[in-house]
Motif scaffolding. Sequence first.
Motif, PDB file in Angstrom:
ATOM      1  N   UNK A  30     -14.739  -1.550 -16.181  1.00 48.70           N
ATOM      2  CA  UNK A  30     -14.101  -2.726 -15.569  1.00 48.70           C
ATOM      3  C   UNK A  30     -15.051  -3.930 -15.652  1.00 48.70           C
ATOM      4  N   UNK A  88     -10.484  -1.852  -2.601  1.00 52.35           N
ATOM      5  CA  UNK A  88      -9.231  -2.378  -3.121  1.00 52.35           C
ATOM      6  C   UNK A  88      -8.582  -3.400  -2.208  1.00 52.35           C
ATOM      7  N   UNK A  89      -8.340  -2.996  -0.962  1.00 53.26           N
ATOM      8  CA  UNK A  89      -7.470  -3.870  -0.163  1.00 53.26           C
ATOM      9  C   UNK A  89      -8.237  -4.985   0.535  1.00 53.26           C
ATOM     10  N   UNK A 106     -14.340  -7.355 -18.131  1.00 51.54           N
ATOM     11  CA  UNK A 106     -14.356  -8.700 -17.548  1.00 51.54           C
ATOM     12  C   UNK A 106     -15.634  -9.475 -17.911  1.00 51.54           C
ATOM     13  N   UNK A 131      -6.083 -10.025 -16.819  1.00 54.60           N
ATOM     14  CA  UNK A 131      -6.938  -9.437 -17.863  1.00 54.60           C
ATOM     15  C   UNK A 131      -7.018  -7.920 -17.696  1.00 54.60           C
ATOM     16  N   UNK A 138     -14.483 -16.661  -8.654  1.00 55.38           N
ATOM     17  CA  UNK A 138     -14.210 -15.413  -7.939  1.00 55.38           C
ATOM     18  C   UNK A 138     -12.825 -14.839  -8.218  1.00 55.38           C
ATOM     19  N   UNK A 171       0.832  -1.203   0.000  1.00 57.67           N
ATOM     20  CA  UNK A 171       0.000   0.000   0.000  1.00 57.67           C
ATOM     21  C   UNK A 171       0.873   1.262   0.000  1.00 57.67           C
ATOM     22  N   UNK A 221     -12.751   3.413  -7.397  1.00 56.34           N
ATOM     23  CA  UNK A 221     -11.746   2.389  -7.726  1.00 56.34           C
ATOM     24  C   UNK A 221     -12.190   1.062  -7.155  1.00 56.34           C
ATOM     25  N   UNK A 222     -11.992  -0.002  -7.938  1.00 51.88           N
ATOM     26  CA  UNK A 222     -12.168  -1.331  -7.354  1.00 51.88           C
ATOM     27  C   UNK A 222     -11.244  -2.306  -8.063  1.00 51.88           C
ATOM     28  N   UNK A 223     -10.860  -3.342  -7.336  1.00 48.68           N
ATOM     29  CA  UNK A 223      -9.860  -4.288  -7.846  1.00 48.68           C
ATOM     30  C   UNK A 223     -10.529  -5.590  -8.259  1.00 48.68           C
ATOM     31  N   UNK A 224      -9.726  -6.481  -8.849  1.00 49.82           N
ATOM     32  CA  UNK A 224     -10.268  -7.791  -9.237  1.00 49.82           C
ATOM     33  C   UNK A 224     -10.682  -8.580  -7.994  1.00 49.82           C
ATOM     34  N   UNK A 225     -10.011  -8.336  -6.865  1.00 55.37           N
ATOM     35  CA  UNK A 225     -10.406  -9.005  -5.619  1.00 55.37           C
ATOM     36  C   UNK A 225     -11.804  -8.552  -5.194  1.00 55.37           C
ATOM     37  N   UNK A 275     -14.223 -10.357  -7.272  1.00 51.55           N
ATOM     38  CA  UNK A 275     -14.359 -11.720  -6.749  1.00 51.55           C
ATOM     39  C   UNK A 275     -15.331 -11.779  -5.577  1.00 51.55           C
ATOM     40  N   UNK A 327      -3.153  -4.646  -9.064  1.00 51.98           N
ATOM     41  CA  UNK A 327      -3.312  -6.038  -9.489  1.00 51.98           C
ATOM     42  C   UNK A 327      -1.954  -6.748  -9.575  1.00 51.98           C
ATOM     43  N   UNK A 383      -5.721  -2.421 -19.477  1.00 50.61           N
ATOM     44  CA  UNK A 383      -5.544  -1.005 -19.131  1.00 50.61           C
ATOM     45  C   UNK A 383      -4.165  -0.447 -19.449  1.00 50.61           C
TER      46      UNK A 383
END
Lengths: 139, 122
Positions: free
Chosen positions: B96, B28-29, B100, A105, A99, A13, B61-65, B68, A42, A110
């Motif tokens: 996003x 995100x985290x 996906x 990807x 999940x 972070x 903002x958001x992540x792939x996690x 999931x 990512x 991006x």
Amino acid sequence: MRFTISSDFACSREVQQKVMAEVEKHNYCDAARFAIKLALEEAIVNAIKHGNQLDPAKKVIIEANVTDQQTLLTVEDEGAGFERESVPDPRDPENLFKASGRGILLIESYMNQVTWSKHGRRLTMCRRNEPDAPAPRPT
Amino acid sequence: MPQITTPSLIIDELKGIYVCEFTSSRILDETNIKEIGDALSKLVDGRESPRILLDFLNVDHLSSAALGMLINVNNRVKQRKGQLRLCKIRPQILEVFAITKLNRLFKILPTREEAMQSFTTH
């Protein structure tokens, strides 16, 4: 900028904040900022979780070269590596309900250039500071 | 049901629908995502046909996690024969979902009103 961190999300972070502060200094457009932030998140999470398998003894090395024109990032882990081709496409109908597996990807969508080396342990990616820079969309 | 507040969510019940508004701009985290996932799971588990609306107005903002976590919540809702709707997603975040192909998995509506009206009663 070069950082070596242990496989720890709190450390990652801090690195992300420092890199993004540098990007801010160079007045990046919103689209490029969004892309860099997402791809860096990512890439580091993949390195810690899938590369180093959350092993705190293993390190992640992050390098960032930010100019007015582009940001070049490398993220390297100490894991076993992987073959990019072996990663299933998360957009396939049989994977859509799973999940995980979307980080690569998003990175490849991006960033303008993405290269995997050292058997998948090292990721090099570049994003130009252009609002409508066409990001490659792997099929 | 009184309003439930977590560090990342405000949850209200309106007409039998759990309306969940993200209060943090970044999903995100891991800690943040787990907390949201746990809070949403509590709304689903042990309920018949839960109806849940997620309001993304504040999310930039958001992540792939995070994706999931949303997929896991969606799977749980489906197991309980419930309904999940997403609304007010900013264009950057919507992209996003499109990249996906998760825009095909989730029912996404532009406004909270349209999302509320899209729920069906059993």
